[in-house]
Structure formats: C-alpha cells, structure tokens
Design a protein around this motif. Sequence first.
Motif, mmCIF file in Angstrom:
data_model
loop_
_atom_site.group_PDB
_atom_site.id
_atom_site.type_symbol
_atom_site.label_atom_id
_atom_site.label_comp_id
_atom_site.label_asym_id
_atom_site.label_seq_id
_atom_site.Cartn_x
_atom_site.Cartn_y
_atom_site.Cartn_z
ATOM 1 N N ILE A 104 -15.031 28.550 17.148
ATOM 2 C CA ILE A 104 -15.444 28.790 15.755
ATOM 3 C C ILE A 104 -16.331 30.033 15.640
ATOM 4 C CG2 ILE A 104 -16.684 27.833 13.770
ATOM 5 C CD1 ILE A 104 -15.898 25.061 14.692
ATOM 6 N N ASP A 105 -17.365 30.103 16.476
ATOM 7 C CA ASP A 105 -18.326 31.204 16.369
ATOM 8 C C ASP A 105 -17.912 32.435 17.171
ATOM 9 O OD1 ASP A 105 -19.884 29.515 14.794
ATOM 10 O OD2 ASP A 105 -20.900 28.672 16.555
ATOM 11 N N ASP A 106 -16.895 32.310 18.048
ATOM 12 C CA ASP A 106 -16.396 33.423 18.857
ATOM 13 C C ASP A 106 -17.505 34.026 19.704
ATOM 14 O OD1 ASP A 106 -14.465 35.092 19.857
ATOM 15 O OD2 ASP A 106 -14.652 36.581 18.254
ATOM 16 N N GLU A 107 -18.262 33.156 20.356
ATOM 17 C CA GLU A 107 -19.350 33.606 21.216
ATOM 18 C C GLU A 107 -18.909 33.579 22.675
ATOM 19 O OE1 GLU A 107 -22.681 31.140 20.419
ATOM 20 O OE2 GLU A 107 -22.954 31.843 18.360
ATOM 21 N N THR A 108 -19.687 34.216 23.523
ATOM 22 C CA THR A 108 -19.383 34.281 24.949
ATOM 23 C C THR A 108 -19.686 32.942 25.612
ATOM 24 O OG1 THR A 108 -19.989 36.623 24.932
ATOM 25 C CG2 THR A 108 -19.811 35.550 27.085
ATOM 26 N N ALA A 109 -18.796 32.530 26.509
ATOM 27 C CA ALA A 109 -18.984 31.260 27.219
ATOM 28 C C ALA A 109 -20.138 31.388 28.207
ATOM 29 C CB ALA A 109 -17.714 30.887 27.954
ATOM 30 N N SER A 110 -20.857 30.275 28.373
ATOM 31 C CA SER A 110 -22.021 30.294 29.255
ATOM 32 C C SER A 110 -21.881 29.353 30.445
ATOM 33 C CB SER A 110 -23.287 29.927 28.464
ATOM 34 O OG SER A 110 -23.115 28.654 27.840
ATOM 35 N N THR A 111 -21.106 28.297 30.304
ATOM 36 C CA THR A 111 -20.964 27.309 31.379
ATOM 37 C C THR A 111 -19.695 27.591 32.181
ATOM 38 O OG1 THR A 111 -19.718 25.765 29.985
ATOM 39 C CG2 THR A 111 -22.127 25.613 29.935
ATOM 40 N N PRO A 112 -19.660 27.146 33.448
ATOM 41 C CA PRO A 112 -18.447 27.353 34.270
ATOM 42 C C PRO A 112 -17.198 26.726 33.645
ATOM 43 C CG PRO A 112 -20.310 26.718 35.648
ATOM 44 C CD PRO A 112 -20.765 26.553 34.241
ATOM 45 N N LEU A 113 -17.351 25.517 33.053
ATOM 46 C CA LEU A 113 -16.206 24.859 32.437
ATOM 47 C C LEU A 113 -15.679 25.689 31.266
ATOM 48 C CD1 LEU A 113 -14.287 22.478 32.149
ATOM 49 C CD2 LEU A 113 -16.024 21.327 30.737
ATOM 50 N N ALA A 114 -16.583 26.198 30.449
ATOM 51 C CA ALA A 114 -16.166 27.001 29.298
ATOM 52 C C ALA A 114 -15.470 28.276 29.748
ATOM 53 C CB ALA A 114 -17.377 27.335 28.425
ATOM 54 N N LYS A 115 -15.993 28.928 30.782
ATOM 55 C CA LYS A 115 -15.358 30.143 31.298
ATOM 56 C C LYS A 115 -13.969 29.846 31.851
ATOM 57 C CE LYS A 115 -19.705 32.495 32.439
ATOM 58 N NZ LYS A 115 -20.531 33.077 33.529
ATOM 59 N N THR A 116 -13.856 28.713 32.559
ATOM 60 C CA THR A 116 -12.555 28.316 33.105
ATOM 61 C C THR A 116 -11.548 28.076 31.990
ATOM 62 O OG1 THR A 116 -13.654 27.281 35.006
ATOM 63 C CG2 THR A 116 -11.368 26.644 34.566
ATOM 64 N N PRO A 169 -18.415 20.200 25.838
ATOM 65 C CA PRO A 169 -19.423 19.767 24.860
ATOM 66 C C PRO A 169 -19.162 20.370 23.477
ATOM 67 C CG PRO A 169 -20.464 20.440 26.916
ATOM 68 C CD PRO A 169 -19.023 20.838 27.019
ATOM 69 N N GLU A 170 -19.580 19.668 22.448
ATOM 70 C CA GLU A 170 -19.350 20.120 21.073
ATOM 71 C C GLU A 170 -19.926 21.512 20.828
ATOM 72 O OE1 GLU A 170 -17.682 18.925 18.626
ATOM 73 O OE2 GLU A 170 -17.092 16.978 19.457
ATOM 74 N N ALA A 171 -21.126 21.758 21.365
ATOM 75 C CA ALA A 171 -21.763 23.055 21.144
ATOM 76 C C ALA A 171 -20.952 24.190 21.775
ATOM 77 C CB ALA A 171 -23.177 23.041 21.714
ATOM 78 N N SER A 172 -20.478 23.947 22.990
ATOM 79 C CA SER A 172 -19.669 24.974 23.662
ATOM 80 C C SER A 172 -18.337 25.162 22.958
ATOM 81 C CB SER A 172 -19.432 24.569 25.127
ATOM 82 O OG SER A 172 -20.644 24.462 25.835
ATOM 83 N N HIS A 173 -17.758 24.072 22.482
ATOM 84 C CA HIS A 173 -16.486 24.161 21.768
ATOM 85 C C HIS A 173 -16.641 24.985 20.483
ATOM 86 C CE1 HIS A 173 -13.222 22.853 19.078
ATOM 87 N NE2 HIS A 173 -12.503 22.701 20.192
ATOM 88 N N SER A 174 -17.696 24.715 19.735
ATOM 89 C CA SER A 174 -17.942 25.475 18.507
ATOM 90 C C SER A 174 -18.211 26.942 18.807
ATOM 91 C CB SER A 174 -19.119 24.872 17.749
ATOM 92 O OG SER A 174 -18.849 23.538 17.372
ATOM 93 N N ALA A 175 -18.930 27.205 19.894
ATOM 94 C CA ALA A 175 -19.235 28.586 20.251
ATOM 95 C C ALA A 175 -17.975 29.369 20.587
ATOM 96 C CB ALA A 175 -20.205 28.611 21.435
ATOM 97 N N ILE A 176 -17.003 28.707 21.259
ATOM 98 C CA ILE A 176 -15.784 29.397 21.687
ATOM 99 C C ILE A 176 -14.779 29.522 20.553
ATOM 100 C CG2 ILE A 176 -13.785 29.271 23.229
ATOM 101 C CD1 ILE A 176 -15.610 27.868 25.257
#
Length: 406
Positions: free
Chosen positions: A128-140, A119-126
């Motif tokens: 651009i914003d250098d935030e911690t991943a929250s969803t399993p897909l983002a962590k993977t 998702p766009e929000a998760s992509h930006s968080a990882i």
Amino acid sequence: MTDPIVVFLTLLIVGQTCLSVPLLLARAKNQATYLHLALFLFGCGVLAMNNIVMQSLPQWYHIYTVAAFPTLFMLCPSLWFYVKGITAQHAFIWQRKHAWHYVLLAPAVLVSGMMLFLPEASHSAIFIDDETASTPLAKTIIISLLIMMLLWLAQCILTLFLIVKRLKDYRKRLKNFFSNNEHHDLKWFNWLMYCAISFWLLSLVSVFSSSLFNALLFSARTESFITLCLLWSLAHFGLQQKPALLTLNELDTQDALLEDKHGAVQPALEATTSEPVNTKRALDTPKKYQRSALNSEQAKRIAEKINTAMQEQHLHLDPSLTLHKLAAHLSISPNYLSQTLNETLGVNFFDYVNQWRIEAAKPKIIANQDTVLDIALDVGFNARSSFYKAFKQVTGQTPSEYRKVN
C-alpha cells in the motif's frame, strides 16, 4: 477515498463475471472448453477488485492479496485451453501432459503462503505505502514477487505465440469444410487480443512514465472501463461461439460407421475396391489419406460429378454450403470428397466453391446493374469484405478494376 466511478465500473466487472461464469459452467457439462473460459473470467473478476479492497476494505487487503495472487497464474493457461478447445476437432480430454501449463501456479501458492505470515505493518508498507522492506521475510517476498512477475510475463508471451499459431492452423482447416467462414474464424478473438496487448503495452509505458515523470497515461477510471469492455466482449462472444470442427468430427464419425457397415466405396462411385493397392500412390499420398480406399479413377469420377453439379445445379450460390452438405447432396463420403478436392483438383473446399462464385459474379460486375454488396450476396458470399478478398485472389483485380478492364 475510492473514486465512485471506479467502484461502479468494478462492480459491473464483478457482476459480468457473476453472470457469465455460471452460464459457462452449465455448458461445461457438454463442452469442457467452456470451463477454461469460466476460470479465466473468474480470475479477471477477482483481480479487478484490487483497488476497491485496498481503499475501501484495508483490513481485508492482506487476505485478499494472499488469495488473489495465485489467480494471476491461472489466466494464461485457462485462455490457452479455451482457444485450444474451441478450435479442436475432437472433444477436449484433460491429460497429465497438460499440467505443465500450470507449472507457475505451485510457486505462486508458495509465495502466497509466505505473504500470509507477513505482519500487517510490513504488508501495508510493501503493498500500500510502497516502502522499502526491512525484515528478511519481507525482502524474500519482494524478490520472489519480482521473479514470479518476470516469469508471468514470459508465460504471457509464450501463450500469445501458441494462440496465434493455433488460430492460424485452425483457419487453414476451416477451408476444408466451409465455403463461408465468417461465423467460425474467430476474428473477434483477434481484435480482443490486439486491444488487450495494446492496453498491456501502454500500461507498461504508463508504469515507466509514472516513475520518471510522476504522470500516468491511464487513470484508474480508464483502466477499469477498458477492462470492463474487454471482459464483456470475451464473455459475450465466448458464450455465442461453438466449436465448429467438433461438430464436423461427429459427422465424420457417423460417416465412418456407415462406410464400415455398407462398404468403403459408395454406390455412386460405381467401382469396387478389390484392385491391388498402388504402393507408389500410397507413399505420395498425404498421411491423412493413406488409409483411404479411394483410387485415382474413382477420384476422377467424383471430380467430374462435383463439377457437373456445380455447373448445372449452381450449388455454390448457397451461402451455407459446407463439405458435408455437398457430400450429402452427391451421395459421396465427405472424406472422399475432401480427398478428391485436395488431391485431384488441387484446391481446398473453400477456394473451390469461391472460384465458382467469382465466375458467377464476373458478368454481374461487367453489367454494372447492382452494387458490389448485392452481387456478393447473390453469388453466395456473406460479406462484402470476403467477396473483395476472394475476387482479388482469383482475378488479381478488385471488382471495380475488373469492370474497367472488361
């Protein structure tokens, strides 16, 4: 807001890529090695656009990262195949065994496919914003990216090792064919590698220092400028460099056809090849000469002919003298000439010619009427540095030390 200087430098990088890649692709029709340099420059151009797309076109950054990530894993194989092609003695032909160099490209495409469904929000968080991943897909995806980057670092180290070894072997082979190697030894590639590796290591230190001290060793402007200089240099010298040994291989092929047509031993040797083969000599002969019809007596006559030509005609004073040029002058096969130098005289062509040049330079050094550079040029060298190196190798002294002693 994007730094305008960074934008300008990035546009120069992209412009350099857009100018160089079509030229290299046009040359790739005749020399496949230029295709790999074009792929390398194209990949660098794509990756250089990261900051501009992230800050100026954030709505396209998701698609950009998906498309750009696999290009990172094209860089090392493309650079290796370019070096392999430019130093080869035979035309490069793609074979299935070469595919292992691109082994990381498949998992990189798989990770990009996973990023496409992020998702766009998760992509930006990882990204651009250098935030911690929250969803399993983002962590993977984060774990996969970390593994892929470690594998990429290992690939870079392996590629560097292969390139250094290849260049070392290539420069040894050059000495069998050229009396001056300044335009063929790829020293410019060495300097580019040293600069790129230094920049790369300092960049890693920069990342480490920014995490601890919140201070970057390199600003975005500096990184963009260094990248522009490295890519411009690679494109500039890469477009000028030609495979030196490949041209010589074509001449060797022509010589082999002439030998098959007119007889293995040329008239200048004034001998026949009807005598039985010496089995012991065949076993002691290097592999590349084992099929040669040249025997020891013929080799001695060739050696005498070479020495006489050097002494009486001063052929060594020609700075463009090559093995094939000398062979044509003496009406002797280049293969037999090379074999005689290596086996009978125990020296390669490069060192043999330079020994004569140093002997011609000795009286000039003692006379002390000309500069060292003038003397070097007079006796056939193209550069002062190569003259110094050869003089020290032959005499064990520098020109100034030799002058003092004598």
